[in-house]
Design a protein around this motif. Sequence first.
Motif, PDB file in Angstrom:
ATOM      1  N   GLN A   1      71.723  58.371  -4.260  1.00  0.00           N
ATOM      2  CA  GLN A   1      71.746  57.072  -4.926  1.00  0.00           C
ATOM      3  C   GLN A   1      73.178  56.541  -4.924  1.00  0.00           C
ATOM      4  O   GLN A   1      74.117  57.307  -5.148  1.00  0.00           O
ATOM      5  CB  GLN A   1      71.252  57.206  -6.371  1.00  0.00           C
ATOM      6  N   PRO A   2      73.363  55.249  -4.693  1.00  0.00           N
ATOM      7  CA  PRO A   2      74.730  54.716  -4.736  1.00  0.00           C
ATOM      8  C   PRO A   2      75.269  54.768  -6.169  1.00  0.00           C
ATOM      9  O   PRO A   2      74.507  54.732  -7.129  1.00  0.00           O
ATOM     10  CB  PRO A   2      74.575  53.268  -4.271  1.00  0.00           C
TER      11      PRO A   2
ATOM     12  N   ILE B   1      76.904  53.343  -9.481  1.00  0.00           N
ATOM     13  CA  ILE B   1      76.737  52.064 -10.173  1.00  0.00           C
ATOM     14  C   ILE B   1      77.997  51.812 -10.995  1.00  0.00           C
ATOM     15  O   ILE B   1      78.447  52.685 -11.744  1.00  0.00           O
ATOM     16  CB  ILE B   1      75.503  52.091 -11.106  1.00  0.00           C
ATOM     17  N   CYS B   2      78.559  50.624 -10.864  1.00  0.00           N
ATOM     18  CA  CYS B   2      79.730  50.242 -11.648  1.00  0.00           C
ATOM     19  C   CYS B   2      79.277  50.078 -13.099  1.00  0.00           C
ATOM     20  O   CYS B   2      78.392  49.265 -13.383  1.00  0.00           O
ATOM     21  CB  CYS B   2      80.301  48.934 -11.113  1.00  0.00           C
TER      22      CYS B   2
ATOM     23  N   GLU C   1      77.507  46.691 -13.513  1.00  0.00           N
ATOM     24  CA  GLU C   1      76.195  47.280 -13.244  1.00  0.00           C
ATOM     25  C   GLU C   1      75.649  46.987 -11.837  1.00  0.00           C
ATOM     26  O   GLU C   1      74.455  47.066 -11.607  1.00  0.00           O
ATOM     27  CB  GLU C   1      75.189  46.900 -14.330  1.00  0.00           C
ATOM     28  N   ARG C   2      76.546  46.651 -10.904  1.00  0.00           N
ATOM     29  CA  ARG C   2      76.156  46.502  -9.499  1.00  0.00           C
ATOM     30  C   ARG C   2      76.424  47.825  -8.793  1.00  0.00           C
ATOM     31  O   ARG C   2      77.300  48.583  -9.192  1.00  0.00           O
ATOM     32  CB  ARG C   2      76.982  45.403  -8.819  1.00  0.00           C
ATOM     33  N   PRO C   3      75.686  48.102  -7.712  1.00  0.00           N
ATOM     34  CA  PRO C   3      75.963  49.332  -6.950  1.00  0.00           C
ATOM     35  C   PRO C   3      77.356  49.283  -6.322  1.00  0.00           C
ATOM     36  O   PRO C   3      77.889  48.210  -6.049  1.00  0.00           O
ATOM     37  CB  PRO C   3      74.893  49.342  -5.858  1.00  0.00           C
TER      38      PRO C   3
ATOM     39  N   PRO D   1      78.636  50.566  -3.037  1.00  0.00           N
ATOM     40  CA  PRO D   1      78.385  51.232  -1.752  1.00  0.00           C
ATOM     41  C   PRO D   1      79.683  51.842  -1.208  1.00  0.00           C
ATOM     42  O   PRO D   1      80.780  51.451  -1.624  1.00  0.00           O
ATOM     43  CB  PRO D   1      77.872  50.101  -0.859  1.00  0.00           C
TER      44      PRO D   1
ATOM     45  N   HIS E   1      84.195  48.905  -9.404  1.00  0.00           N
ATOM     46  CA  HIS E   1      84.595  48.068  -8.276  1.00  0.00           C
ATOM     47  C   HIS E   1      86.066  47.723  -8.487  1.00  0.00           C
ATOM     48  O   HIS E   1      86.520  47.550  -9.628  1.00  0.00           O
ATOM     49  CB  HIS E   1      83.801  46.747  -8.264  1.00  0.00           C
TER      50      HIS E   1
ATOM     51  N   PRO F   1      77.521  43.462  -3.772  1.00  0.00           N
ATOM     52  CA  PRO F   1      78.237  44.658  -4.217  1.00  0.00           C
ATOM     53  C   PRO F   1      79.564  44.917  -3.514  1.00  0.00           C
ATOM     54  O   PRO F   1      80.437  45.557  -4.075  1.00  0.00           O
ATOM     55  CB  PRO F   1      77.253  45.802  -3.925  1.00  0.00           C
TER      56      PRO F   1
END
Length: 111
Positions: free
Chosen positions: A16-17, A19-20, A24-26, A28, A54, A98
């Motif tokens: 699973q990538p 998550i920030c 709350e975005r992945p 990658p 991120h 993302p």
Amino acid sequence: MEQAIAAADAAAANRQPLICPLCERPIPPQAKSSRHHLVPRLKGGTHLGTVRLHQICHSAIHARFSETELANRLADIASLKADPEIAAFITWVRAKPPTFHAPTRRSKARS
């Protein structure tokens, strides 16, 4: 050897990538990211917790707040999310892909 490589590739594909925790975005593998010390290192947080964010999220935090503010009142994700400036940033950045990154300017209040 080929079986080991195939097994490693299959395991990587199933991961699973990240998550920030802020937006709350992945996150990658190709996205710019960095570790944020919840308590700044200069304020004693060298060996305390960190979170992967991120890069744009991490930069947004440090552009808006001093190390003292971060240590005293924003030393966890919930406190950061509750701050009106960061909440506005999160609303804006959540609409971005993302891998989105843009330079972050220091807040006028901190200039």
